[in-house]
Enzyme design. Structure first.
Site, PDB file in Angstrom:
ATOM      1  N   LEU B  44       3.344  62.548  24.059  1.00 28.45           N
ATOM      2  CA  LEU B  44       2.819  61.494  24.924  1.00 28.45           C
ATOM      3  C   LEU B  44       1.913  62.059  26.006  1.00 28.45           C
ATOM      4  O   LEU B  44       0.814  61.570  26.221  1.00 28.45           O
ATOM      5  CB  LEU B  44       3.971  60.718  25.564  1.00 28.45           C
ATOM      6  CG  LEU B  44       4.736  59.780  24.635  1.00 28.45           C
ATOM      7  CD1 LEU B  44       5.810  59.045  25.419  1.00 28.45           C
ATOM      8  CD2 LEU B  44       3.797  58.794  23.975  1.00 28.45           C
ATOM      9  N   GLY B  46       0.455  65.170  26.279  1.00 30.87           N
ATOM     10  CA  GLY B  46      -0.688  65.945  25.803  1.00 30.87           C
ATOM     11  C   GLY B  46      -1.747  65.074  25.154  1.00 30.87           C
ATOM     12  O   GLY B  46      -2.944  65.233  25.415  1.00 30.87           O
ATOM     13  N   HIS B 267      23.110  63.860  26.726  1.00 28.90           N
ATOM     14  CA  HIS B 267      23.073  62.415  26.504  1.00 28.90           C
ATOM     15  C   HIS B 267      24.423  61.927  25.973  1.00 28.90           C
ATOM     16  O   HIS B 267      24.962  62.520  25.045  1.00 28.90           O
ATOM     17  CB  HIS B 267      21.959  62.091  25.506  1.00 28.90           C
ATOM     18  CG  HIS B 267      21.610  60.633  25.452  1.00 28.90           C
ATOM     19  ND1 HIS B 267      22.486  59.698  24.968  1.00 28.90           N
ATOM     20  CD2 HIS B 267      20.486  59.975  25.818  1.00 28.90           C
ATOM     21  CE1 HIS B 267      21.899  58.498  25.052  1.00 28.90           C
ATOM     22  NE2 HIS B 267      20.696  58.646  25.553  1.00 28.90           N
ATOM     23  N   SER B 285      20.584  55.246  20.492  1.00 30.39           N
ATOM     24  CA  SER B 285      19.910  54.831  21.724  1.00 30.39           C
ATOM     25  C   SER B 285      20.860  54.302  22.799  1.00 30.39           C
ATOM     26  O   SER B 285      21.830  53.609  22.528  1.00 30.39           O
ATOM     27  CB  SER B 285      18.902  53.739  21.406  1.00 30.39           C
ATOM     28  OG  SER B 285      18.452  53.139  22.596  1.00 30.39           O
ATOM     29  N   ARG B 332      23.383  58.521  32.563  1.00 28.12           N
ATOM     30  CA  ARG B 332      23.782  59.372  31.447  1.00 28.12           C
ATOM     31  C   ARG B 332      24.732  60.494  31.837  1.00 28.12           C
ATOM     32  O   ARG B 332      25.693  60.776  31.131  1.00 28.12           O
ATOM     33  CB  ARG B 332      22.533  59.976  30.808  1.00 28.12           C
ATOM     34  CG  ARG B 332      21.719  58.912  30.110  1.00 28.12           C
ATOM     35  CD  ARG B 332      20.422  59.459  29.583  1.00 28.12           C
ATOM     36  NE  ARG B 332      19.712  58.398  28.851  1.00 28.12           N
ATOM     37  CZ  ARG B 332      18.518  58.516  28.327  1.00 28.12           C
ATOM     38  NH1 ARG B 332      17.855  59.656  28.460  1.00 28.12           N
ATOM     39  NH2 ARG B 332      17.961  57.522  27.681  1.00 28.12           N
ATOM     40  N   HIS B 403      19.855  66.735  25.261  1.00 24.94           N
ATOM     41  CA  HIS B 403      18.869  65.714  24.938  1.00 24.94           C
ATOM     42  C   HIS B 403      17.539  65.874  25.668  1.00 24.94           C
ATOM     43  O   HIS B 403      16.497  65.477  25.164  1.00 24.94           O
ATOM     44  CB  HIS B 403      19.471  64.357  25.283  1.00 24.94           C
ATOM     45  CG  HIS B 403      18.550  63.193  25.073  1.00 24.94           C
ATOM     46  ND1 HIS B 403      18.032  62.903  23.844  1.00 24.94           N
ATOM     47  CD2 HIS B 403      18.042  62.281  25.933  1.00 24.94           C
ATOM     48  CE1 HIS B 403      17.250  61.822  23.951  1.00 24.94           C
ATOM     49  NE2 HIS B 403      17.226  61.452  25.208  1.00 24.94           N
ATOM     50  N   GLU B 427       7.656  66.461  30.022  1.00 22.23           N
ATOM     51  CA  GLU B 427       8.957  67.125  30.098  1.00 22.23           C
ATOM     52  C   GLU B 427       8.826  68.603  30.454  1.00 22.23           C
ATOM     53  O   GLU B 427       9.766  69.218  30.956  1.00 22.23           O
ATOM     54  CB  GLU B 427       9.690  66.963  28.751  1.00 22.23           C
ATOM     55  CG  GLU B 427      11.146  67.375  28.810  1.00 22.23           C
ATOM     56  CD  GLU B 427      11.879  67.157  27.489  1.00 22.23           C
ATOM     57  OE1 GLU B 427      11.344  66.463  26.606  1.00 22.23           O
ATOM     58  OE2 GLU B 427      12.996  67.693  27.354  1.00 22.23           O
TER      59      GLU B 427
END
Lengths: 245, 640, 264
Positions: B44, B46, B267, B285, B332, B403, B427
């Site tokens: 996303l 890059g 996660h 999810s 989380r 995660h 990230e």
């Protein structure tokens, strides 16, 4: 022009041509069968019908040229696509290949197509040109005198008393030869199989097919092809079995 | 010791970004094409950065190790993307999104960065919709939302359970458009193996072609790393097998500071491990927690009984019990730790005892099976494929798994690292999620960085350079870096030991999961700090990398990455040991409240720990960037 | 969960490099756990091969959760293996039984040349995408997201198409190595949405031309593609693309030419 270049050059363009010409050819073979089925009625019907078609002259030739052009385009596009498709697959075949979903009729289109082409050539030779079985062709069969008027849409096109070719006898005598009848029956079988995929497939290619009525379409096509097959089967069978004199 | 200047603009929180944008230097449009920018990675961050920079006119080269930019692991994000649109009329605002994210990160992120993230979030949705991302809609044709953990408003936009895929395909389509117009040169199968620093500035990279083994040098005016997170250090994780830390690790070894390496997210809802052969853990999810209820038996003797046979009163819906106001939708880190706790008590379900139930029977009663299928059908299918169990009939079994990495290379407000000219996005950087990331905010950050932040801030740096001033790619620094890459490859291939690379990766993962996972303590971390160097030594003495370096060699690819993980793992433990507090994902058993909640130490640890490489065999230096919260008061996180 | 382990024999295509001669090699896979994924089974076999000092089997994989589209095995004559609607990585060993001989081949198609063993080059898909698989929307120029409503049914249908993971199983399964399903999915996803209308004609013409140019075959409407698709993308989209293509041809033939010219 872009339109022509794309139609002739692209895979989808060629498929569109195949679908459109296929539709014309389906319409033709259907009409052809309906006309021929008149053989089961009074001889006036089929003989009058044949005489009427012959009498159209230039119009008949226009239709013939159009149909031949459709067939030629259909065959040309099919052949070019087949060659491209084979090339696309590459040199190394799969060691194991399993069909997942493809309909049986779809797997042999090229073979059924070939046989149908051979059949059409023979058929034209037999009944239109007279090269295949000269003994039973029109020059060598008798004439027939119409006993009633032959009408198309209420209009009298062939009057009673007219001398016409005895096409009915030509057909019946032609099919009395078992080899010819058998070849004919096998060929219409394969043609029906060809139509089974083709008639369904052309909707997909023309972009008017959807899951919603996929099953309905398949059923209609199957019924159509079965009817087409049986209708075509009926004439040589009847001739062979002596129902037609 | 490095000077860490965060370059947070002055002024009120809500005005910082707009004031900064108006104040930073610009590059003349005609000059932009003279600047060469290297972007590494096409997830996303890059892909969106490459496309946006090329639209501005920069000459962009994008490098990906995959066979296609569309394979980046952003594609696997399931749940959604947050945005402060307030379409639900439930009182959402930029401030609330900012506050939830900052609080979710346990006040260990940079306040100004997080506010900016919330501020541009709405624009991201606009951009994605314009690109044709098929977000879920309501019958009226307007966008739909759902809820995610750590928030009490519904602000998550989604495309079934494949939001990451759709956003990535959107960014990839923008990148494809740029590639065909010539604005971006795309290099696939190209793994960055070193950063080239000339005169203190990042000026290029060294790349190995994974198909031919060829090592090439590429010069640029700026280098952008968008290479994702390092969670695969745990071996078993929800990351793709290829996800790695190599690019950021090599940048670290060239002087870029590594911030908060111990902040790794575990996660809570993943499918439990079944055996030693396992290569991957699959996420279920977080959106499932909207309707699923998490429980374990009250009595440990019931843990192997069929769940349907355990009556309601014998079940412990522990999240609803402990956190009544957030319930199953608590953040989380909190949910993961709670799962660990009940399993440690011996109440975990499944054969391994490492699992809790995620039960949909109430939701099925309320919505019908069809209703549940419509919302989560693909997730139930995935669960069925993997476990051969029908979650419509029996509750899912889930367990936490590695995660996401909140830690990453240190960057300033402009997303530039302490090495000038080296920018880090998504990230791969550390800035926005603090000690814990909330659901649906990773996608938001990746796209914010790539579409709406870097395209402005990179100009501020490039404007200081003379067009055409970048050094040639055959300068001494480039040659030396390329030689280094070739040497490492050769060395790995020459060991020819007994144990395959997977063996070392598994052992490293085991050490980290035990000692630097959901709970950490001084003793364990000390042990890990002895075990990891020993394992690394063994790897270099007894690792088995078959094949050669001049064609596709997946064992070699993995060996290069694992070699870096073996160094990074040690830094994680070092960081976890140095941070004498508990915050977010970083739970130091020595620092907890009696009820087992995190005990932060804002007096001593309200800072970013940015580690600086000090050479082979020398302990890295721990720099600290104090975290000043100007607007928000750091409070004890409470989800009860 | 505990199930008895079993043994199978793999017959795997090995090929040292692009254009090199390939052949099948047999490898035993012992102690296979039914809960293993097919790729995990290959991992274990590969570690054994490596331990013998041989080169492991190269195969493509990444996310191992069926979404990245990297994995690409033909298992016993079916792309992605015996199960319906899953990728190779989601094929579990419980689909096989003790003593099975499993033939593993790469995706085969001229536009997907083998790179090594089971790894193929599918960059042709990127080339098709670059030809027109996008909506031109410069960053920053987008209107407010809710300013253009999209009927739920349309958005859902677009999503059905957009799910394509770009694995190439459709090409591998097609006897003509046709990429129609892939291209149709892209064309339909963008062509269904209001945002995709301005470039609709240009997109379908350009993507189909590129697809043809790369040497993919044509569609013979056998629907092996949608049957092999791990996302079960419907061949309805192919019909849709055919229609779009015909319309675009028609439009391009009769559209009056704009005068054009540079602005001030």
């Amino acid at each position: 022009m872009d339109l022509v270049r794309n139609l002739l050059g692209s895979t989808i363009g060629k498929k569109l041509l195949m679908a459109a010409t296929g539709l014309v050819l389906i319409a033709f073979v259907t009409g052809h069968l309906v006309g021929n089925l008149q053989v089961f009625e009074n001889p006036d019907r089929i003989n009058g019908y044949a005489h009427f078609l012959q009498s159209l002259g230039p119009a008949l030739w226009a239709v013939r040229v159009f149909l031949l052009a459709c067939a030629a385009i259909h065959i040309w596009a099919g052949t070019v696509l087949a060659l491209e498709d084979r090339k696309a697959r590459g040199d190394e075949p799969y060691a194991v290949h399993k069909w997942i979903d493809a309909a049986v009729s779809s797997r042999y289109m090229r073979w059924t197509g070939f046989v149908v082409l051979a059949f059409i050539l023979y058929h034209i030779a037999q009944f239109t040109v007279g090269a295949a079985q000269p003994a039973t062709f029109k020059e060598n069969i008798g004439h027939y005198t119409m006993t009633s008027d032959y009408r198309v849409m209420g209009l009298t096109v062939v009057r009673a008393g007219t001398e016409v070719l005895d096409v009915r006898s030509m057909v019946i005598l032609g099919f009395r030869r078992r080899v010819v009848a058998l070849f004919y029956m096998v060929a219409v079988g394969l043609l029906s199989l060809h139509l089974l995929h083709g008639a369904d497939s052309l909707f997909q290619t023309l972009g008017v097919r959807s899951h919603r009525w996929e099953r309905g379409l398949k059923a209609v096509v199957a019924v159509f092809c079965a009817a087409y097959f049986l209708g075509n089967l009926a004439i040589p069978c009847a001739a062979l079995l002596g129902y037609l004199h | 010791m490095s000077q860490l200047e965060s370059r947070i603009p002055p002024g009120a929180l809500a005005e910082k970004w707009s004031r900064h944008k108006s104040g930073i230097r610009l590059v003349n449009p005609a000059n932009k094409r003279k600047y060469e920018v290297i972007v590494v990675g096409a997830g996303l961050a890059g892909a969106s950065a490459s496309a946006s920079l090329s639209e501005l006119g920069y000459a962009v080269s994008c490098f990906v190790f995959h066979d296609s930019p569309r394979r980046a692991h952003s594609i696997a994000a399931q749940g959604g993307i947050n945005a402060a649109k307030n379409y639900q009329n439930d009182g959402d605002s930029v401030y609330r999104l900012f506050y939830d994210t900052a609080k979710g990160g346990d006040f260990r992120s940079r306040e100004a960065n997080v506010y900016r993230l919330a501020e541009v979030s709405a624009q991201i949705i606009d951009q994605c919709v314009a690109q044709g991302v098929p977000f879920a809609r309501e019958y009226g044709g307007l966008l739909a939302n759902r809820s995610f953990g750590g928030a009490q408003v519904s602000r998550t936009f989604y495309a079934r359970g494949q939001t990451g895929q759709q956003l990535l395909l959107g960014a990839y389509s923008a990148l494809s458009r740029a590639a065909v117009s010539g604005g971006v040169r795309l290099h696939t199968h190209a793994e960055m193996l070193d950063l080239v620093v000339v005169g203190g500035h990042a000026k290029g990279i060294v790349v190995r072609n994974l198909l031919t083994g060829e090592v090439t040098r590429h010069a640029a005016d700026a280098v952008v790393l968008a290479t994702g997170g390092y969670g695969n250090v745990f071996n078993l994780s929800t990351y793709a097998r290829g996800s790695n830390a190599t690019a950021i690790w090599r940048a670290y070894k060239r002087g870029a500071c590594f911030a908060n390496p111990c902040f790794t997210q575990i996660h809570p809802t993943c499918i439990p491990v079944t055996g030693d052969y396992q290569s991957k853990l699959t996420l279920m999810s977080e959106s499932l927690r909207n309707d699923g209820r998490i429980w374990v038996p009250r009595n440990r003797d019931d843990r192997l009984k069929p769940p349907a046979s355990i009556p309601e009163v014998e079940r412990d819906y522990y999240l609803e019990r402990i956190y009544p106001s957030f319930g199953n939708l608590c953040p989380r880190d909190v949910a993961s730790r709670a799962a660990k706790r009940v399993c440690d008590e011996g109440r975990g379900v499944g054969e391994s005892g490492l699992g809790v139930y995620l039960d949909f029977s109430d939701a099925i009663g309320r919505l019908g099976e069809a209703g549940v299928r419509e919302r989560y059908g693909n997730l139930f299918d995935i669960y069925h494929e993997i476990t051969n169990e029908d979650a419509y009939k029996v509750p899912m079994r889930i367990f936490p798994a590695a995660h996401y990495a909140m830690g990453g290379l240190w960057v300033d407000y402009n997303l530039m690292s302490n090495v000038p000219g080296l920018f880090v996005l998504g990230e791969a950087n550390f800035s926005d999620h603090g000690a814990n990331r909330l659901g649906a905010s990773a996608l938001m950050q990746g796209l914010a960085d790539g579409y709406f932040i870097l395209p402005y801030t990179i100009g501020d740096y490039l404007a200081t350079l003379k067009p055409g001033s970048r050094p040639p790619a055959d300068g001494p620094e480039f040659m030396q870096a390329a030689d280094g890459v070739a040497t490492v490859t050769k060395r790995l291939l020459s060991v020819r030991g007994r144990q395959p690379v997977s063996h070392f990766h598994k052992r490293l993962g085991h050490i980290l999961w035990q000692h630097c996972g959901m709970a950490r303590n001084r003793e364990g971390l000390g042990k890990a700090l002895q075990e990891i160097p020993a394992l690394r030594e063994e790897f270099w003495a007894n690792g088995l990398v078959p094949g050669t370096g001049d064609s596709l060699n997946q064992s070699l690819e993995r060996a290069v990455r694992v070699a870096d993980f073996l160094e990074l793992g040690e830094l994680m433990c070092r960081d976890a040991l140095a941070r004498e507090e508990s915050c977010g994902c970083h739970f130091r058993e020595e620092h907890q409240y009696p009820d087992g909640e995190c005990k932060r130490d804002d007096e001593n640890f309200a800072h970013v720990a940015a580690w600086e490489y000090a050479g082979e065999g020398t302990a890295p230096v721990r720099n600290a960037e104090p975290l000043a919260y100007e607007t928000v008061k750091m409070s004890v996180r409470n989800y009860k | 969960m505990t199930s008895k382990t079993f043994n199978v024999i793999l017959r795997v295509w090995r090929q040292a490099g692009p254009g090199r001669e390939g052949r099948f090699v047999e490898y035993p896979a012992r102690g296979v756990n039914p809960d293993m994924s097919f790729l995990e089974m290959l991992d274990v076999v590969n570690d054994e091969i490596a331990a013998r000092g041989e080169e492991p089997i190269a195969f493509s994989h990444d996310c191992r959760e069926g979404i990245c589209g990297t994995c690409s095995l033909v298992i016993n004559g079916k792309p992605h293996g015996p199960n319906h609607g899953v990728a190779s990585c989601q094929t579990y060993m419980r689909s096989f039984k003790d003593g099975d001989r499993i033939v593993v081949e790469p995706f085969r198609a001229r536009p997907f040349p083998v790179i090594k063993d089971l790894v193929t080059d599918r960059s042709a898909f990127d080339a098709i995408q670059q030809a027109g698989g996008f909506i031109t929307a410069r960053t920053g120029s987008a209107p407010e997201a809710n300013s253009v409503p999209v009927p739920k049914e349309v958005a859902e249908l677009a999503m059905d198409a957009a799910q394509c993971i770009g694995c190439g199983a459709c090409v591998a399964a097609c006897k003509n190595a046709s990429a129609m399903l892939f291209v149709a999915a892209k064309v339909s996803h963008l062509g269904l949405l209001p945002q995709g209308q301005p470039e609709r004609d240009r997109r379908v013409l350009a993507m189909v031309a590129t697809m043809d140019g790369l040497g993919f075959g044509g569609c013979t409407n056998q629907y092996e593609c949608s049957a092999a698709c791990p996302k079960l993308i419907s061949h309805d989209f192919i019909a849709r693309m055919n229609r779009d293509y015909a319309k675009a041809l028609f439009h391009s033939a009769f559209r009056p030419a704009a005068a054009g010219g540079a602005g001030a």
